[in-house]
Design a protein around this motif. Structure first.
Motif, mmCIF file in Angstrom:
data_model
loop_
_atom_site.group_PDB
_atom_site.id
_atom_site.type_symbol
_atom_site.label_atom_id
_atom_site.label_comp_id
_atom_site.label_asym_id
_atom_site.label_seq_id
_atom_site.Cartn_x
_atom_site.Cartn_y
_atom_site.Cartn_z
ATOM 1 N N ILE A 44 0.814 -1.237 0.000
ATOM 2 C CA ILE A 44 0.000 0.000 0.000
ATOM 3 C C ILE A 44 0.838 1.273 0.000
ATOM 4 C CG2 ILE A 44 -1.966 -1.124 1.124
ATOM 5 C CD1 ILE A 44 -1.134 0.180 3.753
ATOM 6 N N TRP A 45 2.175 1.120 0.106
ATOM 7 C CA TRP A 45 3.059 2.302 0.147
ATOM 8 C C TRP A 45 4.271 2.014 -0.723
ATOM 9 C CZ3 TRP A 45 7.954 3.354 2.695
ATOM 10 C CH2 TRP A 45 8.253 4.723 2.802
ATOM 11 N N LYS A 46 4.532 2.872 -1.703
ATOM 12 C CA LYS A 46 5.602 2.577 -2.665
ATOM 13 C C LYS A 46 6.915 3.312 -2.355
ATOM 14 C CE LYS A 46 3.659 -0.376 -5.476
ATOM 15 N NZ LYS A 46 3.001 -1.221 -4.507
ATOM 16 N N GLY A 47 7.048 3.808 -1.115
ATOM 17 C CA GLY A 47 8.305 4.458 -0.735
ATOM 18 C C GLY A 47 9.408 3.431 -0.495
ATOM 19 N N ASP A 48 10.572 3.914 -0.080
ATOM 20 C CA ASP A 48 11.732 3.044 0.150
ATOM 21 C C ASP A 48 11.602 2.355 1.515
ATOM 22 O OD1 ASP A 48 14.148 1.829 0.467
ATOM 23 O OD2 ASP A 48 15.343 3.678 0.530
ATOM 24 N N PRO A 49 11.471 1.016 1.545
ATOM 25 C CA PRO A 49 11.309 0.332 2.842
ATOM 26 C C PRO A 49 12.541 0.458 3.743
ATOM 27 C CG PRO A 49 11.506 -1.266 1.037
ATOM 28 C CD PRO A 49 11.427 0.092 0.406
ATOM 29 N N GLU A 50 13.689 0.792 3.123
ATOM 30 C CA GLU A 50 14.922 0.922 3.914
ATOM 31 C C GLU A 50 15.101 2.334 4.481
ATOM 32 O OE1 GLU A 50 16.962 -1.611 4.818
ATOM 33 O OE2 GLU A 50 15.378 -2.786 3.868
ATOM 34 N N SER A 51 14.235 3.276 4.061
ATOM 35 C CA SER A 51 14.347 4.651 4.582
ATOM 36 C C SER A 51 13.910 4.665 6.045
ATOM 37 C CB SER A 51 13.455 5.596 3.774
ATOM 38 O OG SER A 51 12.086 5.248 3.956
ATOM 39 N N GLU A 52 14.219 5.766 6.720
ATOM 40 C CA GLU A 52 13.865 5.892 8.145
ATOM 41 C C GLU A 52 12.346 5.757 8.323
ATOM 42 O OE1 GLU A 52 14.302 9.092 11.840
ATOM 43 O OE2 GLU A 52 14.551 9.783 9.778
ATOM 44 N N MET A 53 11.600 6.472 7.471
ATOM 45 C CA MET A 53 10.144 6.438 7.583
ATOM 46 C C MET A 53 9.600 5.051 7.237
ATOM 47 S SD MET A 53 7.507 9.205 6.008
ATOM 48 C CE MET A 53 7.840 10.512 7.161
ATOM 49 N N GLY A 54 10.203 4.418 6.206
ATOM 50 C CA GLY A 54 9.792 3.070 5.809
ATOM 51 C C GLY A 54 9.938 2.089 6.958
ATOM 52 N N LYS A 55 11.079 2.143 7.652
ATOM 53 C CA LYS A 55 11.328 1.219 8.768
ATOM 54 C C LYS A 55 10.376 1.491 9.929
ATOM 55 C CE LYS A 55 16.166 0.137 7.822
ATOM 56 N NZ LYS A 55 17.551 0.535 8.087
ATOM 57 N N GLN A 56 10.124 2.786 10.187
ATOM 58 C CA GLN A 56 9.217 3.137 11.296
ATOM 59 C C GLN A 56 7.812 2.576 11.054
ATOM 60 O OE1 GLN A 56 9.615 7.403 11.446
ATOM 61 N NE2 GLN A 56 11.493 7.324 12.654
ATOM 62 N N MET A 57 7.377 2.621 9.781
ATOM 63 C CA MET A 57 6.045 2.090 9.471
ATOM 64 C C MET A 57 6.034 0.566 9.496
ATOM 65 S SD MET A 57 4.088 4.498 6.769
ATOM 66 C CE MET A 57 5.295 4.643 5.495
ATOM 67 N N MET A 58 7.082 -0.052 8.968
ATOM 68 C CA MET A 58 7.154 -1.525 8.947
ATOM 69 C C MET A 58 7.072 -2.083 10.372
ATOM 70 S SD MET A 58 7.856 -2.694 5.723
ATOM 71 C CE MET A 58 9.241 -3.538 5.070
ATOM 72 N N PHE A 59 7.693 -1.346 11.330
ATOM 73 C CA PHE A 59 7.745 -1.861 12.709
ATOM 74 C C PHE A 59 6.725 -1.186 13.619
ATOM 75 C CE2 PHE A 59 11.886 -2.894 10.875
ATOM 76 C CZ PHE A 59 11.944 -4.257 11.159
ATOM 77 N N CYS A 60 5.826 -0.377 12.999
ATOM 78 C CA CYS A 60 4.742 0.264 13.760
ATOM 79 C C CYS A 60 5.319 1.014 14.971
ATOM 80 C CB CYS A 60 3.735 -0.794 14.206
ATOM 81 S SG CYS A 60 2.200 -0.110 14.801
#
Length: 730
Positions: free
Chosen positions: A270-286
């Motif tokens: 649902i999100w096409k940003g970079d999963p390795e970015s700071e924001m990507g990691k914060q969302m992946m780990f809630c």
């Protein structure tokens, strides 16, 4: 009863422990028992009495929902529970089952991590069951299943114990077929519905009992007990032994993921940003300590607070006074209040944290699908894609001119709350055109405008939304500007169906494709790379492509060419209906060196008129919306039903016999569905039931096109005779 403020305090306390949070939607076909089931959970949390559960339908708090006995819009509630000595929070969304309100289901599924699919044991997997389950799997929401109304198999269908179990196995098999075909490959084993996985329960939401594999062991109940007690009408025995709220709660907590688990696999979808970015990691780990980022999946108008955004937060924490960046507005707004939903009530909360669902007041002019964040360096979420489109239109006017401004404001508010509702203003006639999913959808909107907002309105009979398209490639046509100083050579051809599908699925965005990945998608679908690079604009499922070489000043008129193309695609040449599936190619151009001679009044007609001429040359025709209709009728009326649907241009797909019942699957044009309910009642003496779902657009039969075109043109105040190629080249 528990005071709601006490409940909010409890919810806030549990909210921060994301391991014990569950975000779920209850989904089903219409009348399969979602809202009745939800009542038992609401009663378990102490918000209504257990005696009233199943009858109160607390989540159907809208006046029209109570009157019609169906759910019309999604309702949110946050419920605190104790389970195995630990506090748990369930953010629950009760969704509609009627096809006209399917948009509410689509939006709710973006916000949840799991779904409880409710299926009527007698009716089994129905069209809308399949539609909502497919959508849930597309959003990577894990399913559990509640097979409802099991007592009907015994008391109404008079099945014996073996036949009852056989019927239930057939229903489960039908559900698994959909899950295995649509769920992510890595989850097939885990998400399949199996009794031993305890991810399925059987019961009666109305009588408030249910059983699953674990509850049958724990409470020592067998299928024989269920059969005998249902046959004897002793539901209280089953309620005392195995209450539905216990079984459902255990199933939700044991089988559905917490946000901390689900966001790891949901975010890439649902999100096409970079999963390795700071924001990507914060969302992946809630991460509740990270930047706040969430998506608005609902908008409600409150007469005191204004626009209220219903939000799922994926990381961070927000509170009153915080600044939130609204992506489409490219600006920050100050949060005036955050809250949580208790069914009909929005109760203020001190904060909202990652992995939870709540409301925000203070974000101006927000829309559904909007990305919200605490900083402005945010990659937006994928658009929420609705599976069906508005197919029925009514013209609507205020009876008194003093109500006009209020009507416009009300329509604007309603279209924001419900993106499947389209409002357009016909500039020539001044009338407002309201397009919706079906007659019931528009009926509800009319009720809201006239009764809830107190505006006296008049409406036209419903009309069908047609589309214009072409069947073959046209010849090259040269368009000249009124001053004859600018010339454009244009041809049109049907757009490749694979590319159309990619646009509809959102793989290729509207406007000019940005970035190499979108060009690569087009190349993979068979388009020449040079052509893909030359795309100027995508409007709906139409495309404007520039293949010219070395034309001077062309970049200076590009915006005007796009404007002309978009105007032509909004109103086609045949009947001024929306155009679909057309690729317009600009092959060559000659432009005057002085920009004074190539302004909007010169360039727009020089492109728009040849597009129209090309479309007529290429055999422009109409497409009409169709619905898939499933009709259940006593066997003796099967022939009557088929005759009646054939007389309405029905396309018979299948006919099955189940005991004394015939099930007819057919596809009917939306136009032929006006008055359908009276016709089918007449053909079956009122003994048939039927369900509809959106089937898409198909070409109108050639012999009917001239008649329909004439009717549309007369209704719009145009000359009855459609234009010819010469009309646009004079």
């Amino acid at each position: 009863m528990v005071r709601k403020e006490v409940v909010v305090g409890e919810v806030q306390r549990i909210m921060e422990n994301t391991a014990n949070v569950r975000n779920i939607a209850i989904i089903a076909h219409v009348d399969h028992g979602k809202t009745t089931l939800t009542d038992s959970l609401v009663a378990r949390a102490g918000l209504i009495s257990k005696q009233l559960a199943g009858e109160q339908r607390m989540m159907d708090f809208d006046e029209q929902e109570q009157a019609r006995g169906i759910t019309i819009k999604s309702a949110n509630i946050s419920l605190g529970f104790k389970y195995n000595g630990e506090d748990h929070l369930i953010n629950l969304i009760d969704t509609p089952g009627h096809v006209d309100f399917g948009g509410h289901v689509t939006r709710a599924l973006r916000a949840v991590d799991g779904v409880c699919l409710v299926v009527d044991a007698v009716e089994g997997v129905m069209p809308q069951t399949e539609t909502v389950l497919r959508q849930a799997l597309k959003e990577r929401a894990k399913p559990i299943v509640f097979i409802n109304k099991v007592d009907r198999l015994i008391n109404e269908m008079k099945l014996d114990q073996a036949a009852m179990q056989e019927k239930l196995v057939k229903v489960v098999t039908g559900i698994n077929k959909i899950i295995l075909a649509n769920c992510p490959p890595e989850f097939k084993k885990d998400w399949e519905i199996k009794i031993e996985n305890a991810n399925i329960a059987f019961g009666s939401a109305f009588h408030k009992w249910a059983v699953s594999a674990t509850s049958m062991q724990r409470f020592n109940i067998t299928f024989k007990d269920i059969y005998e007690k249902c046959r004897d009408g002793d539901h209280q025995f089953l309620v005392d032994k195995s209450p539905v709220d216990d079984v459902l709660l255990e199933m939700v907590i044991q089988n559905l993921p917490s946000p901390a688990v689900s966001q790891k696999y949901r975010m890439p979808a649902i999100w096409k940003g970079d999963p390795e970015s700071e924001m990507g990691k914060q969302m992946m780990f809630c991460d509740k300590g990270g930047k706040a980022i969430g998506i608005c999946f609902g908008v409600v108008y409150d007469e005191h607070a204004g626009e209220v955004a219903i939000v799922r937060l994926f990381s961070g924490k927000i509170a009153k006074g915080d600044q939130m960046y609204v992506f489409s507005k490219k600006k920050f707004f100050k949060i005036q209040q955050v809250g949580i939903y208790m069914g009909p009530d929005r109760v203020p909360s001190e904060f909202l944290c990652a992995g939870n669902i709540g409301s925000i007041v203070g974000l101006k002019d927000i829309y559904i699908g909007e990305t919200l964040a605490s900083s402005d360096d945010v990659e937006p979420f994928e658009d929420i894609k609705h599976v069906s489109e508005p197919v029925v239109t009514k013209s609507i006017e205020a009876k008194e001119s003093k109500d006009l401004a209020k009507l416009i404001e009300t329509l604007r508010g309603l279209s924001k709350e419900d993106p499947t509702l389209r409002v357009t203003i016909n500039q020539e006639t001044g009338e407002h055109l309201l397009s919706g999913m079906g007659e019931l959808h528009l009926e509800i909107i009319e009720y809201k405008i006239s009764k809830e907002k107190g505006i006296n309105i008049t409406t036209s009979p419903p009309i069908v939304v047609y589309r214009e398209t072409i069947t073959k490639r046209s010849n090259m046509v040269e368009g000249k500007s009124p001053n004859k100083h600018n010339k454009f050579k244009i041809y049109v051809e049907p757009l490749d169906p694979k590319i159309m599908e990619a646009i509809e699925l959102g793989k290729i965005p509207q406007g000019k494709p940005k970035g190499k990945e979108h060009i690569q998608v087009l190349v993979d679908l068979g388009m020449e790379r040079s052509e893909a690079k030359g795309i100027w604009d995508i409007k709906g499922s139409n495309m404007l492509v520039d293949v010219t070489k070395g034309v001077q000043y062309l970049n200076e008129v590009q915006e005007l060419a796009i404007e002309a193309f978009e105007e032509a695609m909004t109103k086609g040449p045949l009947a001024q209906e929306t155009v679909t599936g057309v690729k317009v190619t600009l092959a060559d151009a000659t432009l005057h060196e002085d920009n004074v001679h190539r302004g909007p009044a010169q360039v727009i007609p020089a492109i728009k008129r040849p597009i129209y001429a090309c479309m007529i040359d290429a055999g422009v025709s109409l497409m009409e919306p169709k619905q898939k209709v499933l009709i259940t009728t006593p066997q003796e009326y099967g022939g009557e039903v088929i005759n009646m649907t054939n007389g309405r241009r029905g396309q018979l797909l299948n006919m099955e016999q189940e005991g004394e019942t015939s099930v007819v699957h057919t596809i009917l044009p939306v136009f032929e569905l006006f008055g359908f309910s009276n016709a089918i009642r007449g053909a079956t003496q009122g003994r048939a039931t039927w369900y509809q779902e959106y089937h898409g657009y198909e070409n109108v039969p050639k012999d009917l096109v001239p008649k329909i075109v004439r009717q549309i043109r007369e209704r719009k105040g145009l000359k009855p005779e459609p234009p010819t190629v010469q009309t646009f080249l004079e």
